[in-house]
Write an enzyme that holds these catalytic residues in place. Structure first.
Site, short mmCIF file in Angstrom:
data_model
loop_
_atom_site.label_atom_id
_atom_site.label_comp_id
_atom_site.label_asym_id
_atom_site.label_seq_id
_atom_site.Cartn_x
_atom_site.Cartn_y
_atom_site.Cartn_z
N SER A 115 2.70 -2.59 -13.14
CA SER A 115 4.16 -2.96 -13.90
C SER A 115 3.87 -3.96 -14.84
CB SER A 115 5.48 -2.88 -13.08
OG SER A 115 5.85 -1.81 -12.43
N1 SAH Z 1 4.82 -1.46 -6.95
C1 SAH Z 1 3.57 -1.05 -7.63
C2 SAH Z 1 3.36 -0.29 -9.50
C3 SAH Z 1 2.92 1.09 -8.68
S1 SAH Z 1 3.09 1.99 -10.04
C4 SAH Z 1 2.26 -2.79 -8.06
O1 SAH Z 1 3.15 -3.29 -7.52
O2 SAH Z 1 1.26 -2.62 -8.35
C5 SAH Z 1 3.80 3.49 -8.90
C6 SAH Z 1 3.32 4.16 -7.28
O3 SAH Z 1 3.76 4.74 -7.05
C7 SAH Z 1 1.74 4.21 -8.15
O4 SAH Z 1 0.58 4.10 -6.61
C8 SAH Z 1 1.98 5.86 -6.76
O5 SAH Z 1 0.46 6.48 -6.99
C9 SAH Z 1 2.82 5.44 -5.58
N2 SAH Z 1 3.59 6.97 -6.02
C10 SAH Z 1 3.94 7.40 -6.14
N3 SAH Z 1 5.27 8.90 -5.65
C11 SAH Z 1 5.04 8.34 -4.66
C12 SAH Z 1 5.84 8.43 -3.32
N4 SAH Z 1 5.81 9.74 -3.38
N5 SAH Z 1 5.80 7.78 -2.22
C13 SAH Z 1 4.82 6.81 -1.80
N6 SAH Z 1 4.14 6.33 -3.45
C14 SAH Z 1 4.28 6.87 -4.53
#
Ligand code: SAH
Length: 269
Positions: A115
């Site tokens: 993000s």
């Molecule tokens: N918080 C992260 C950014 C995440 S982007 C950081 O600091 O880098 C969103 C993330 O959510 C992605 O890695 C994606 O793979 C994950 N995601 C999507 N659906 C999900 C689910 N059902 N359970 C766990 N993770 C999920």
């Protein structure tokens, strides 16, 4: 839909490629793992060096991007201190590290992004985490948000559905000394039942609705920050609170764009 929103209202975190970064989206995360976990004794900087690297850029990030300018100012000292300290660039694949302190999201591979710094700060501030609280993050991604939370409380649990991202985040967090963070592979829609209830829950991917298992795993008096809306559409970043009787109230903090919450097999249950 981005053009329909005032730029100050819409924090595009992913979805539409960020100008100049689209070509980098295919970068794999493997080099980061190699750099951090098997770099070898000679090549690997010590932990203090890793935390001091690019400190000045972090200061610029905090003292410009988080200062408001037509958006909510980040004034919570614990959030500011965490954002100053955590070496954000080390959570990003080497090919994209030049962009680590820009006011944008950055690709981390597998179609996902870390993000925008402002959004990380806004969500962390709204979550109102205090030392000793138990926090669940859904969507580990790079592990950066988990590290920010771990600067505030040692009880951080994070769940990721994409295995290479899960493995990489675990390696990076361990290398940087955030070994108190429990990283789990699975579908975060179901939370992590065995570690519940949580004081705070932060969801970093957009859900179509507030997942009932997550609300159940929130303590009475607890708070959840979650983007809600359709995939790759403008979504509402919600602050959800659970009162002592289990009732729910929610407030929209911002209009945002997040990658979608992927519905898996239920293995995280
Ligand atoms: N918080 C992260 C950014 C995440 S982007 C950081 O600091 O880098 C969103 C993330 O959510 C992605 O890695 C994606 O793979 C994950 N995601 C999507 N659906 C999900 C689910 N059902 N359970 C766990 N993770 C999920």
């Amino acid at each position: 839909m981005a053009h329909l929103q005032r730029p100050s209202q819409l924090r595009i975190r992913c979805g539409s490629p960020v100008a100049g970064l689209a070509l980098l989206a295919a970068a794999t995360f493997l080099p980061a793992v190699l750099f951090l976990s098997v770099g070898g004794a000679a090549a690997r900087p010590d932990i203090a060096e890793m935390f001091s690297e690019r400190r000045q850029e972090r200061e610029t990030m905090v003292f410009t991007q988080l200062k408001g300018h037509f958006r909510t100012e980040i004034a919570d000292k614990v959030v500011i201190d965490a954002m100053l300290k955590v070496p954000r660039h080390l959570f990003i694949p080497p090919a994209n590290r030049a962009f680590a302190y820009y006011d944008t999201p950055v690709p981390i591979g597998h179609g996902q992004t870390i993000s925008q710094p402002y959004i990380v700060a806004l969500m962390t501030q709204a979550l109102d985490v205090r030392p000793g609280m138990k926090v669940l993050e859904v969507g580990t991604g790079s592990g950066y948000q988990a590290a920010i939370l771990a600067e505030i409380t040692p009880h951080v649990f994070t769940i990721e559905i994409i295995e290479p991202l899960y493995k990489n985040a675990q390696a990076v967090l361990t290398t940087l000394g955030y070994s108190s963070v429990a990283v789990r592979l699975g579908d975060g829609y179901y939370g992590i039942q065995e570690y519940s209830p949580f004081d705070r829950i932060i969801v970093t991917c957009a859900a179509l609705h507030i997942p009932p298992p997550l609300f159940e795993q929130l303590k009475p008096g607890g708070k959840m920050v979650i983007p809600v809306g359709g995939p790759f559409e403008t979504q509402r970043l919600l602050l959800v609170t659970k009162d002592q009787e289990g009732g729910r109230t929610s407030k929209t903090l911002e209009l945002v764009r997040f990658v979608p919450l992927i519905r898996g097999t239920g293995e995280g249950r």
